[in-house]
Structures are given as structure tokens and as C-alpha cells.
Design a protein around this motif. Structure first.
Motif, short mmCIF file in Angstrom:
data_model
loop_
_atom_site.label_atom_id
_atom_site.label_comp_id
_atom_site.label_asym_id
_atom_site.label_seq_id
_atom_site.Cartn_x
_atom_site.Cartn_y
_atom_site.Cartn_z
N GLN A 191 1.67 -8.52 -3.11
CA GLN A 191 0.24 -8.25 -3.38
C GLN A 191 0.02 -6.74 -3.53
OE1 GLN A 191 -2.31 -7.79 0.33
NE2 GLN A 191 -0.83 -9.32 0.99
N TYR A 192 -1.02 -6.38 -4.30
CA TYR A 192 -1.32 -4.96 -4.45
C TYR A 192 -2.72 -4.65 -3.89
CZ TYR A 192 -2.73 -0.59 -6.68
OH TYR A 192 -3.23 0.68 -6.91
N PRO A 193 -2.77 -4.07 -2.68
CA PRO A 193 -4.05 -3.62 -2.13
C PRO A 193 -4.40 -2.29 -2.81
CG PRO A 193 -2.30 -3.69 -0.43
CD PRO A 193 -1.64 -3.82 -1.75
N ASP A 194 -5.55 -2.27 -3.48
CA ASP A 194 -5.90 -1.16 -4.38
C ASP A 194 -7.17 -0.46 -3.89
OD1 ASP A 194 -6.48 0.44 -6.56
OD2 ASP A 194 -6.99 -1.22 -7.90
N ILE A 195 -7.04 0.81 -3.56
CA ILE A 195 -8.25 1.54 -3.13
C ILE A 195 -8.80 2.42 -4.25
CG2 ILE A 195 -7.43 1.63 -0.73
CD1 ILE A 195 -7.20 4.79 -1.34
N SER A 196 -8.25 2.31 -5.46
CA SER A 196 -8.64 3.29 -6.48
C SER A 196 -10.10 3.19 -6.91
CB SER A 196 -7.68 3.26 -7.67
OG SER A 196 -7.60 1.99 -8.22
N HIS A 197 -10.76 2.07 -6.64
CA HIS A 197 -12.19 1.96 -6.96
C HIS A 197 -13.04 1.94 -5.70
CE1 HIS A 197 -10.62 1.07 -10.88
NE2 HIS A 197 -9.86 0.17 -10.32
N ALA A 198 -12.37 2.02 -4.55
CA ALA A 198 -13.09 1.89 -3.27
C ALA A 198 -13.83 3.18 -2.93
CB ALA A 198 -12.11 1.54 -2.16
N PRO A 204 -15.49 8.56 -3.15
CA PRO A 204 -14.24 7.86 -3.49
C PRO A 204 -13.21 7.90 -2.35
CG PRO A 204 -14.95 9.24 -5.31
CD PRO A 204 -15.85 9.57 -4.15
N ALA A 205 -12.67 6.72 -2.04
CA ALA A 205 -11.68 6.63 -0.97
C ALA A 205 -10.44 7.45 -1.31
CB ALA A 205 -11.29 5.17 -0.76
N ALA A 206 -10.07 7.45 -2.60
CA ALA A 206 -8.84 8.13 -3.01
C ALA A 206 -8.89 9.63 -2.72
CB ALA A 206 -8.59 7.89 -4.50
N ASP A 207 -10.10 10.22 -2.65
CA ASP A 207 -10.23 11.66 -2.34
C ASP A 207 -10.07 11.92 -0.85
OD1 ASP A 207 -10.79 11.83 -4.97
OD2 ASP A 207 -12.94 12.29 -4.74
N GLN A 208 -10.09 10.86 -0.05
CA GLN A 208 -10.10 11.07 1.41
C GLN A 208 -8.75 10.77 2.07
OE1 GLN A 208 -13.71 9.50 3.29
NE2 GLN A 208 -14.50 9.10 1.23
N VAL A 209 -7.80 10.29 1.25
CA VAL A 209 -6.45 10.01 1.79
C VAL A 209 -5.44 10.57 0.80
CG1 VAL A 209 -7.18 7.88 2.95
CG2 VAL A 209 -6.32 7.77 0.61
N ASP A 210 -4.23 10.87 1.27
CA ASP A 210 -3.27 11.38 0.28
C ASP A 210 -2.36 10.26 -0.23
OD1 ASP A 210 -1.31 11.26 2.32
OD2 ASP A 210 -2.03 13.22 3.04
N GLN A 211 -1.76 10.56 -1.35
CA GLN A 211 -0.96 9.56 -2.06
C GLN A 211 0.20 9.06 -1.19
OE1 GLN A 211 -1.88 8.26 -4.86
NE2 GLN A 211 -0.07 7.07 -5.42
N SER A 212 0.78 9.96 -0.38
CA SER A 212 1.94 9.51 0.41
C SER A 212 1.50 8.50 1.48
CB SER A 212 2.67 10.70 1.04
OG SER A 212 1.79 11.36 1.91
N TRP A 213 0.30 8.68 2.06
CA TRP A 213 -0.20 7.68 3.03
C TRP A 213 -0.39 6.33 2.32
CZ3 TRP A 213 -4.94 4.94 3.16
CH2 TRP A 213 -5.11 4.14 4.30
N LEU A 214 -0.95 6.43 1.11
CA LEU A 214 -1.19 5.21 0.33
C LEU A 214 0.11 4.44 0.10
CD1 LEU A 214 -3.73 4.08 -1.09
CD2 LEU A 214 -2.88 5.14 -3.18
N GLU A 215 1.11 5.18 -0.38
CA GLU A 215 2.36 4.52 -0.78
C GLU A 215 3.23 4.14 0.40
OE1 GLU A 215 4.65 6.12 -4.11
OE2 GLU A 215 2.86 7.22 -4.72
N ILE A 219 -0.22 0.59 1.76
CA ILE A 219 0.20 -0.59 0.97
C ILE A 219 1.21 -1.44 1.74
CG2 ILE A 219 1.31 -1.37 -1.18
CD1 ILE A 219 -0.08 0.98 -2.62
N PRO A 220 2.30 -0.84 2.27
CA PRO A 220 3.24 -1.70 3.01
C PRO A 220 2.64 -2.32 4.28
CG PRO A 220 4.04 0.60 2.91
CD PRO A 220 2.82 0.51 2.05
N THR A 221 1.74 -1.60 4.96
CA THR A 221 1.14 -2.17 6.18
C THR A 221 0.34 -3.42 5.84
OG1 THR A 221 1.05 -0.02 7.26
CG2 THR A 221 -0.41 -1.72 8.13
N VAL A 222 -0.47 -3.34 4.78
CA VAL A 222 -1.28 -4.52 4.40
C VAL A 222 -0.35 -5.65 3.94
CG1 VAL A 222 -3.09 -5.39 2.88
CG2 VAL A 222 -3.30 -3.09 3.87
N GLN A 223 0.65 -5.29 3.14
CA GLN A 223 1.56 -6.31 2.62
C GLN A 223 2.32 -7.01 3.74
OE1 GLN A 223 3.88 -3.80 0.02
NE2 GLN A 223 2.84 -4.52 -1.84
#
Ligand code: NAX
Length: 326
Positions: A191-198, A204-215, A219-223
């Protein structure tokens, strides 16, 4: 008070059932003014246990319960049902391959799909929770040719809620501050949990977290959250799964807020280039008891790669049971 509606639940003596039924009966799913008739389905060896669950439901003296029955026959349990929660499924046994699991469940969900086709309300809302949920929903749908395919959905709301919780923790905000979270694809580790529109508190959520946390974390924690719960609790998630099923059915029936959306696995109509007919999780809005895919979202390369990977897994699952489909 409204006229009672019929709610069928399979796997009613299982762990999710034990949490789910009491929430439905108390009005959490369809509202405090909607009486329900509960129609429970179990396999013959669990009929004693399901009687015990019904005794406890009775002992709650819920004002909204207008009737209750249990059966080991799908045609009986699904008769005139307005809502059907397909929770019962065959779990993976020792030495069982993924293909064996798909086939064992295909047999169950084919038979249940046929029974739904024959006896349920023509406007039934079906939610598959039992795994592999998306493909089980597809199999049931394909066996119900007289019903609108849109009657059949699968649950990714637990993944959606898990994603809200993780992002809320990371940004020190409450889940209610987060809007427009999306789960794409299969209820599985692809599954792909996507915050890019959140958004979080409107930004925007994407401005409040960095890409490395996301990746590396989000994503792995939710998966992998389901596996983490099993490791900690010794049993798979049950109360949270039941709560997500309540959320899914409630929002489908009563609607989503105008400024937000939810994730539901539904028959793909080809939106976002996803293969038609597989049951894929999309961002949806619900109005007047109907869901619509949120259209027009930008999909960048990072998202596209992940949306396609989970689509691929669903196509493979479909191909693995193709010989069993009508
Ligand atoms: P349990 O094993 O506690 O309960 C399952 C119940 O289903 C049992 O009582 C069994 O007798 C019954 N059952 C089996 N075959 C049946 C059939 N043909 N007709 C009617 N009843 C049948 O499992 P539980 O923890 O309640 O989980 C149920 C399902 O939900 C599993 O497949 C599980 O993998 C799945 N889950 C799905 C989630 C999701 O997000 N989509 C999350 C939670 C959960 O893991």
C-alpha cells in the motif's frame, strides 16, 4: 426513529466481530436514530460461540437493536441485508503459500458473493475486511452480476487512520487537524500512504516533514503496522480494525466533510490510470450515500512508482484466482 435496517456480519464469533458488533448495536455506525437487525454468519464449529456473543448483545439491552439471528448459511444471514461486513476469512495456516491462501478465500468469497447476489437488498453496501481484503471483495463482486459493482468495497480505512496517527505524532498535532490523507492500492505491505495532498492545521504536510522521514519511517511504519501489533499483542489488530470498519460504513452512508476525504478500496474505473475492475484504494468523497473518487490530484514520480507497485500486486492477485472467477 427510522425503520430498522438489516446488518449482516460474517466471522461474528471472531476477535474483530467481538468488538464490531457492540459498536454497530450502540449506533456508532449508522447513527443514534437508526435501529438495526443483526444477522450473523459463522461456520458450524463456531455456532456455540456466536450464541454466546448474542447472549451478551442481549444483555447490553441496546435500544437500537430491533432483532438478531445467527446462521451458518449465507443465504439466510444475507437475506434482505442492507449492509454486509465480510469479516470471516481463512487465515494463513502453517506452510500455506500466498496462492493457497488466495484460493482458499476465493472459495469462501465466491459462495458469499453468489448469496449476496441472490438474497441481499439491491442497494446493499458490502465491506470486505477479511484478508486478502481487496481481492476477496473483487471475487464477491464478480459473483454478484445482478448488483452494481459499486456495492462492493474493501477496507483500507485502518491504514488511513494509522497514517493520520503517525503524521499527527510527528507534527505534534491532533488527528483532527489533518485533512486529505490518502491510502492508494492494496491493504498489504505494498500500500502507498500518501501525504502529498495532506494538510496539517491548514498548511501542506509535506512542508512540515522531511523526505527521509517519509521514506524511512512514515511509509514503512504504516505498511508494517499490522505486523507490529501482532508482535506486541500476540494477536492481530481487532478493536482498531472494527473501529475502522465502523468509520468506513458510517462515512459511506452518512457522508464525508466537504473539506476532507477518506480512503476506500473500490472497483477501479480507470481513474489515475489504475487497471479497471480491481478493487484499489482511492481517495473518495461520499455524498448522499454514494462515493466518488477525488479527481485531478497531481501525481509526481515518487507517488506514481508506488501507486503502480501496489496496482501490480493486485493485478497479480487477480491473475492468481482468474481460473476461479465466473
Ligand atoms: P478471527 O480468526 O478471530 O475470526 C474470524 C472468524 O471468521 C472466526 O470466528 C471464523 O470461524 C470465521 N469464519 C471463517 N470462515 C468463515 C466463513 N466462511 N463464513 C463465516 N465466518 C467464517 O479473525 P479476526 O481477527 O476477527 O480477523 C478477521 C479477518 O480480518 C482476518 O482475515 C484478518 O486478516 C482480517 N483483518 C483485516 C484488516 C483490514 O484492515 N482489512 C485488519 C485486521 C485484520 O487483520
Amino acid at each position: 426513529m427510522k425503520a430498522p435496517v438489516r446488518v449482516a456480519v460474517t466471522g461474528a464469533a471472531g476477535q474483530i466481530g467481538y468488538s464490531l458488533l457492540f459498536r454497530i448495536a450502540s449506533g456508532d455506525m449508522l447513527g443514534p436514530d437508526q435501529p438495526v437487525v443483526l444477522q450473523l454468519l459463522e461456520v458450524p464449529p463456531a455456532m456455540d460461540a456466536v450464541q454466546g456473543v448474542m447472549m451478551e448483545l442481549e444483555d447490553c439491552a441496546f435500544p437500537l437493536v430491533a432483532g438478531m439471528s445467527a446462521s451458518d448459511q449465507a443465504e439466510e444471514a444475507f437475506k434482505d441485508a442492507d449492509y454486509i461486513l465480510l469479516v470471516g476469512a481463512k487465515p494463513r495456516g502453517p506452510g500455506m503459500e500466498r496462492k493457497d491462501l488466495l484460493e482458499a478465500n476465493a472459495a469462501i468469497f465466491s459462495a458469499q458473493g453468489k448469496a449476496i447476489n441472490d438474497v441481499a437488498s439491491r442497494n446493499v453496501r458490502v465491506l470486505a475486511v477479511g484478508n486478502p481484503a481487496n481481492t476477496n471483495a473483487m471475487i464477491a463482486q464478480r459473483n454478484a452480476p445482478d448488483l452494481d459493482p459499486r456495492c462492493f468495497t474493501a477496507m483500507t480505512r485502518l491504514d488511513h487512520n494509522r497514517a493520520l496517527a503517525q503524521l499527527g505524532n510527528k507534527t505534534s498535532s491532533h488527528v483532527t487537524d489533518i485533512k486529505r490523507m490518502t491510502i492508494w492500492g492494496n491493504h498489504s505491505a505494498t500500500q502507498y500512504p500518501d501525504i502529498s495532498h495532506a494538510t496539517v492545521a491548514g498548511t501542506p504536510a509535506a512542508d512540515q516533514v522531511d523526505q527521509s522521514w517519509l521514506e524511512e519511517s512514515f511509509i514503512p511504519t504504516v505498511q508494517q503496522r499490522g505486523a507490529a501489533i501482532i508482535k506486541a499483542r500476540g494477536q492481530s489488530s481487532a478493536a482498531s480494525a472494527a473501529s475502522a470498519a465502523i468509520d468506513h460504513m458510517r462515512d459511506w452512508t452518512l457522508g464525508t466533510p466537504a473539506d476532507d476525504w477518506v480512503s476506500m478500496a473500490i472497483p477501479s474505473d480507470g481513474s489515475y490510470g489504475i487497471s479497471e475492475g480491481i478493487i484499489y484504494s482511492f481517495p473518495v468523497r461520499c455524498v448522499d450515500g454514494r462515493y466518488e473518487i477525488v479527481q485531478g490530484l497531481d501525481v509526481d514520480d515518487f507517488s506514481r512508482e508506488r501507486m503502480n507497485a501496489t496496482e501490480q500486486e493486485l493485478v497479480e492477485e487477480r491473475d492468481a484466482v482468474k481460473h476461479l472467477l465466473p
